[in-house]
Scaffold this motif. Structure first.
Motif, short mmCIF file in Angstrom:
data_model
loop_
_atom_site.label_atom_id
_atom_site.label_comp_id
_atom_site.label_asym_id
_atom_site.label_seq_id
_atom_site.Cartn_x
_atom_site.Cartn_y
_atom_site.Cartn_z
N LYS A 287 -41.56 75.75 -61.77
CA LYS A 287 -40.25 75.54 -61.14
C LYS A 287 -39.52 74.33 -61.68
CE LYS A 287 -39.83 77.74 -56.63
NZ LYS A 287 -40.01 77.60 -55.19
N SER A 292 -36.90 77.19 -66.28
CA SER A 292 -36.73 77.87 -64.99
C SER A 292 -35.26 78.19 -64.72
CB SER A 292 -37.30 77.02 -63.86
OG SER A 292 -36.54 75.84 -63.67
N HIS A 293 -34.36 77.35 -65.21
CA HIS A 293 -32.92 77.61 -65.00
C HIS A 293 -32.50 78.90 -65.69
CE1 HIS A 293 -32.51 73.58 -63.32
NE2 HIS A 293 -33.16 73.11 -64.37
N LEU A 296 -34.24 82.06 -63.92
CA LEU A 296 -33.69 82.44 -62.61
C LEU A 296 -32.24 82.90 -62.73
CD1 LEU A 296 -35.27 79.64 -60.41
CD2 LEU A 296 -36.07 81.99 -60.74
N GLU A 297 -31.46 82.27 -63.59
CA GLU A 297 -30.06 82.68 -63.76
C GLU A 297 -29.95 84.07 -64.38
OE1 GLU A 297 -28.24 79.60 -66.05
OE2 GLU A 297 -28.47 78.10 -64.45
N GLY A 299 -32.45 86.38 -64.20
CA GLY A 299 -33.27 87.34 -63.46
C GLY A 299 -34.39 87.95 -64.26
N ILE A 302 -40.06 84.87 -62.62
CA ILE A 302 -40.22 84.11 -61.38
C ILE A 302 -40.66 82.69 -61.71
CG2 ILE A 302 -40.74 86.12 -59.95
CD1 ILE A 302 -43.69 85.56 -60.29
N ALA A 303 -40.40 81.78 -60.78
CA ALA A 303 -40.77 80.37 -60.96
C ALA A 303 -41.64 79.94 -59.79
CB ALA A 303 -39.52 79.50 -61.05
#
Length: 351
Positions: A287, A292-293, A296-297, A299, A302-303
């Motif tokens: 995370k 991680s950016h 998550l941005e 899709g 997972i973090a």
């Protein structure tokens, strides 16, 4: 004319590690964008004393730069393999002749050792002379991600000189898409599996299970939930990978990414992330990592804060949600295989 510096490798090109893969892929991508090679070749200077080796490498680089003319562009993969203490001075002389010099960052020692307080003075001086001064002299820089860019700006590099790559490209000859992927398949770990970089592999929780690919793994210490498949050449590895997610994790601990390599994930883009995505696998990342950016941005994974959280995080993911991660990973993966990210960054840098 647009050129890229082609530094000849002095080691076995068939060595089973990904050390040359990133640089070789960059060369293939920039050639498609019209960049011509400028070959920097040096003799076996490992047998020379330090001063003689420095002069030898500087002379070779000066000869390369002498082939360029006003208005030309030179892309250098950074850090240079054949760097010398005189490199920055030679670059500045070339710039005075109207030549633009751009850097594509692969590694930044100053960030790798960002939290180290025990570096010898001699090492810190070398980092300043061989790394910091050249970064400041460059006309433009491609950094890994916005986090790395912000650190460079904090160190005095003009913000408009730095472009974020987002993620490394990863070319896969004869790519074959995976057809059946489920969230309950093993977690993939590929790359350098040696204790000093991936000590966490000997301290994992009992679940989930892991498929390991790479060099340096101590099979005598393998856990019951680990299966080791050996090492593969970089272009052969994607076809060998089997699992549900690709893990990007470094350090001694499964609780968090720690130590020299683990902390570095706060700033850099691990090349194995590109391997996994290009192969069609969603990612598991720390995370607190810079990656991680992006994950998550977009899709595409997972973090987690800890690998002790991974089993529950995957259990809470529905099959439909997992398939969405797979589809988005494949979308990003195609762009990675096509060289999209470097091409985009180069266009932004040179416009």
């Amino acid at each position: 004319m647009k050129y890229y510096l082609k530094e000849e490798f002095l080691h076995d090109n068939n060595a089973k590690n990904a050390g040359n893969k990133a640089r070789n892929d960059v060369e293939e991508i920039v050639k498609k964008e019209g960049y011509q090679p400028l070959i920097l070749s040096v003799d076996d200077w490992y047998q020379m004393n330090i001063l003689k080796a420095q002069r030898h490498k500087a002379k070779a680089f000066a000869q390369v730069l002498s082939q360029m003319n006003k208005g030309d562009i030179l892309l250098i993969q950074f850090p240079m393999l054949h760097h010398s203490f005189f490199t920055t001075g030679l670059v500045k002389k070339a710039q005075k002749r109207g030549i633009k010099v751009y850097l594509l960052i692969h590694d930044l020692e100053v960030l790798r050792h960002a939290n180290s307080t025990s570096l010898p003075l001699k090492y810190r001086i070398r980092m300043h002379l061989q790394e910091g001064s050249l970064l400041k002299a460059a006309d433009g820089i491609i950094a890994h991600n916005p986090v790395m860019k912000s650190v460079l700006v904090e160190k005095g590099i003009a913000e408009d000189k730095v472009i974020s790559l987002e993620i490394f490209d990863y070319l896969i000859p004869n790519f074959q898409e995976k057809t059946i992927q489920t969230k309950d398949q093993p977690i993939i770990v590929a790359g350098n599996l040696a204790q000093e970089k991936a000590g966490y592999l000997y301290a994992l929780p009992e679940a989930p299970v892991y498929n390991l690919y790479g060099v340096g793994f101590d099979e005598s210490r393998a856990l019951v939930n680990e299966t080791y498949f050996g090492s593969f050449l970089p272009d052969e590895l994607p076809a060998a990978l089997e699992g549900g997610f690709g893990l990007v994790w470094d350090g001694d601990s499964a609780d968090t990414c720690s130590g020299l390599f683990g902390e570095y994930l706060r700033y850099n883009n691990s090349h194995k992330a590109s391997l996994y995505l290009a192969s069609g696998f969603p990612l598991v990342v720390w995370k607190q990592s810079a990656l991680s950016h992006f994950v998550l941005e977009n899709g595409c994974g997972i973090a987690v804060e800890s690998l002790h959280d991974l089993k529950k995080t995957i259990e809470n993911l529905s099959d439909a949600d997992y398939q969405i991660l797979v589809e988005k990973s494949k979308y990003i993966g195609k762009k990675i295989r096509d060289g999209f990210y470097l091409t985009n960054a180069l266009n932004e840098l040179t416009k």
